[in-house]
Design a protein around this motif. Structure first.
Motif, PDB file in Angstrom:
ATOM      1  N   THR A 264     -29.923  -2.570 -10.124  1.00  0.00           N
ATOM      2  CA  THR A 264     -30.617  -1.474 -10.798  1.00  0.00           C
ATOM      3  C   THR A 264     -29.656  -0.723 -11.723  1.00  0.00           C
ATOM      4  O   THR A 264     -28.431  -0.919 -11.661  1.00  0.00           O
TER       5      THR A 264
ATOM      6  N   ARG B  50     -28.667   2.143 -11.473  1.00  0.00           N
ATOM      7  CA  ARG B  50     -27.698   2.878 -10.655  1.00  0.00           C
ATOM      8  C   ARG B  50     -26.493   1.996 -10.303  1.00  0.00           C
ATOM      9  O   ARG B  50     -25.361   2.459 -10.278  1.00  0.00           O
ATOM     10  N   ASP B  51     -26.740   0.709 -10.057  1.00  0.00           N
ATOM     11  CA  ASP B  51     -25.639  -0.208  -9.758  1.00  0.00           C
ATOM     12  C   ASP B  51     -24.745  -0.377 -10.990  1.00  0.00           C
ATOM     13  O   ASP B  51     -23.521  -0.478 -10.872  1.00  0.00           O
TER      14      ASP B  51
ATOM     15  N   ARG C  75     -21.424   0.983  -9.677  1.00  0.00           N
ATOM     16  CA  ARG C  75     -20.608  -0.144  -9.210  1.00  0.00           C
ATOM     17  C   ARG C  75     -19.880  -0.871 -10.342  1.00  0.00           C
ATOM     18  O   ARG C  75     -18.998  -1.676 -10.072  1.00  0.00           O
TER      19      ARG C  75
ATOM     20  N   THR D  93     -27.384  -5.382  -4.752  1.00  0.00           N
ATOM     21  CA  THR D  93     -27.609  -5.149  -3.321  1.00  0.00           C
ATOM     22  C   THR D  93     -28.280  -6.412  -2.796  1.00  0.00           C
ATOM     23  O   THR D  93     -29.373  -6.772  -3.256  1.00  0.00           O
TER      24      THR D  93
ATOM     25  N   ARG E 242     -35.366   3.476  -5.481  1.00  0.00           N
ATOM     26  CA  ARG E 242     -36.583   3.734  -6.274  1.00  0.00           C
ATOM     27  C   ARG E 242     -37.316   2.481  -6.699  1.00  0.00           C
ATOM     28  O   ARG E 242     -38.206   2.547  -7.554  1.00  0.00           O
ATOM     29  N   HIS E 243     -36.906   1.337  -6.131  1.00  0.00           N
ATOM     30  CA  HIS E 243     -37.544   0.070  -6.514  1.00  0.00           C
ATOM     31  C   HIS E 243     -37.818  -0.784  -5.287  1.00  0.00           C
ATOM     32  O   HIS E 243     -36.985  -0.820  -4.378  1.00  0.00           O
TER      33      HIS E 243
HETATM   34  P1  AMP Z   1     -32.368   2.703  -7.284  1.00  0.00           P
HETATM   35  O1  AMP Z   1     -32.567   4.108  -6.878  1.00  0.00           O
HETATM   36  O2  AMP Z   1     -33.603   1.859  -7.085  1.00  0.00           O
HETATM   37  O3  AMP Z   1     -31.768   2.558  -8.648  1.00  0.00           O
HETATM   38  O4  AMP Z   1     -31.322   2.041  -6.246  1.00  0.00           O
HETATM   39  C1  AMP Z   1     -30.315   2.765  -5.546  1.00  0.00           C
HETATM   40  C2  AMP Z   1     -29.496   1.740  -4.746  1.00  0.00           C
HETATM   41  O5  AMP Z   1     -30.329   1.068  -3.783  1.00  0.00           O
HETATM   42  C3  AMP Z   1     -28.876   0.628  -5.593  1.00  0.00           C
HETATM   43  O6  AMP Z   1     -27.630   0.268  -5.042  1.00  0.00           O
HETATM   44  C4  AMP Z   1     -29.873  -0.524  -5.465  1.00  0.00           C
HETATM   45  O7  AMP Z   1     -29.271  -1.802  -5.620  1.00  0.00           O
HETATM   46  C5  AMP Z   1     -30.389  -0.327  -4.041  1.00  0.00           C
HETATM   47  N1  AMP Z   1     -31.806  -0.744  -3.916  1.00  0.00           N
HETATM   48  C6  AMP Z   1     -32.795  -0.602  -4.837  1.00  0.00           C
HETATM   49  N2  AMP Z   1     -33.958  -1.096  -4.374  1.00  0.00           N
HETATM   50  C7  AMP Z   1     -33.700  -1.561  -3.124  1.00  0.00           C
HETATM   51  C8  AMP Z   1     -34.499  -2.220  -2.116  1.00  0.00           C
HETATM   52  N3  AMP Z   1     -35.800  -2.470  -2.314  1.00  0.00           N
HETATM   53  N4  AMP Z   1     -33.893  -2.576  -0.954  1.00  0.00           N
HETATM   54  C9  AMP Z   1     -32.567  -2.314  -0.744  1.00  0.00           C
HETATM   55  N5  AMP Z   1     -31.765  -1.717  -1.645  1.00  0.00           N
HETATM   56  C10 AMP Z   1     -32.314  -1.335  -2.831  1.00  0.00           C
END
Ligand code: AMP
Length: 143
Positions: free
Chosen positions: A52, A54-55, A59, A77, A102-103
């Motif tokens: 995402t 965020r990564d 990262r 992830t 958020r996904h």
């Molecule tokens: P996001 O808020 O979706 O941008 O993601 C925040 C963190 O959670 C990032 O490190 C993503 O790779 C991880 N992430 C996003 N979606 C999922 C999911 N469905 N299951 C596990 N980790 C997630």
């Protein structure tokens, strides 16, 4: 709203997926082109990870990694939580709340068929409004 089925929310949605060897730079470009905040990492048609925005920020950029040589497989992830399309949107929201993301990739019979994002929970009305604004901007660019 949360009672809407995920299948209806992702209806006609195109999937954004790439293998783990894809560089962060190409993944970011794909996400930009499609205006997506996330990308599913797949191998042989099954979801093995999620990458995402965020990564990309935390990262890759914050760690000083080179997006042109870093593979998404090393900063994604792995084994993300997924959801079945017949579940209500509220269930996905609950997963997001509990997991702090958020996904959620939508998977049916082992295959990815879409992605639900927290944005989907804002309701069709707001999405329509956003789309209208985007269209207006687009028309302004043309004129
Ligand atoms: P996001 O808020 O979706 O941008 O993601 C925040 C963190 O959670 C990032 O490190 C993503 O790779 C991880 N992430 C996003 N979606 C999922 C999911 N469905 N299951 C596990 N980790 C997630």
């Amino acid at each position: 709203m949360p009672q809407r089925r995920i299948r209806n929310v992702i209806d006609s949605q195109l999937i954004l997926a790439a293998p783990s060897i894809t560089t962060v730079l190409s993944a970011a470009r794909m996400m930009k082109d499609r205006n997506f905040g996330s990308l599913m990492v797949t191998e042989d048609g099954t979801v093995t990870g999620i990458f995402t925005e965020r990564d990309a920020l935390f990262r890759v950029i914050a760690e000083g990694l080179d997006p042109a040589t870093t593979a998404i497989g090393s900063v994604m992830t792995p084994n993300p939580q997924t959801i079945h399309p017949d579940r209500p949107v509220g269930h996905a929201l609950h997963m997001m709340f509990e997991g702090g993301f958020r996904h959620v990739p939508v998977v049916e019979n082992g295959r990815p068929i879409g992605m639900v994002s927290s944005r989907d929970a804002l309701g069709p009305e707001l999405i329509e409004f956003t789309h209208e604004l985007e269209t207006r901007d687009h028309i302004a660019d043309i004129l």
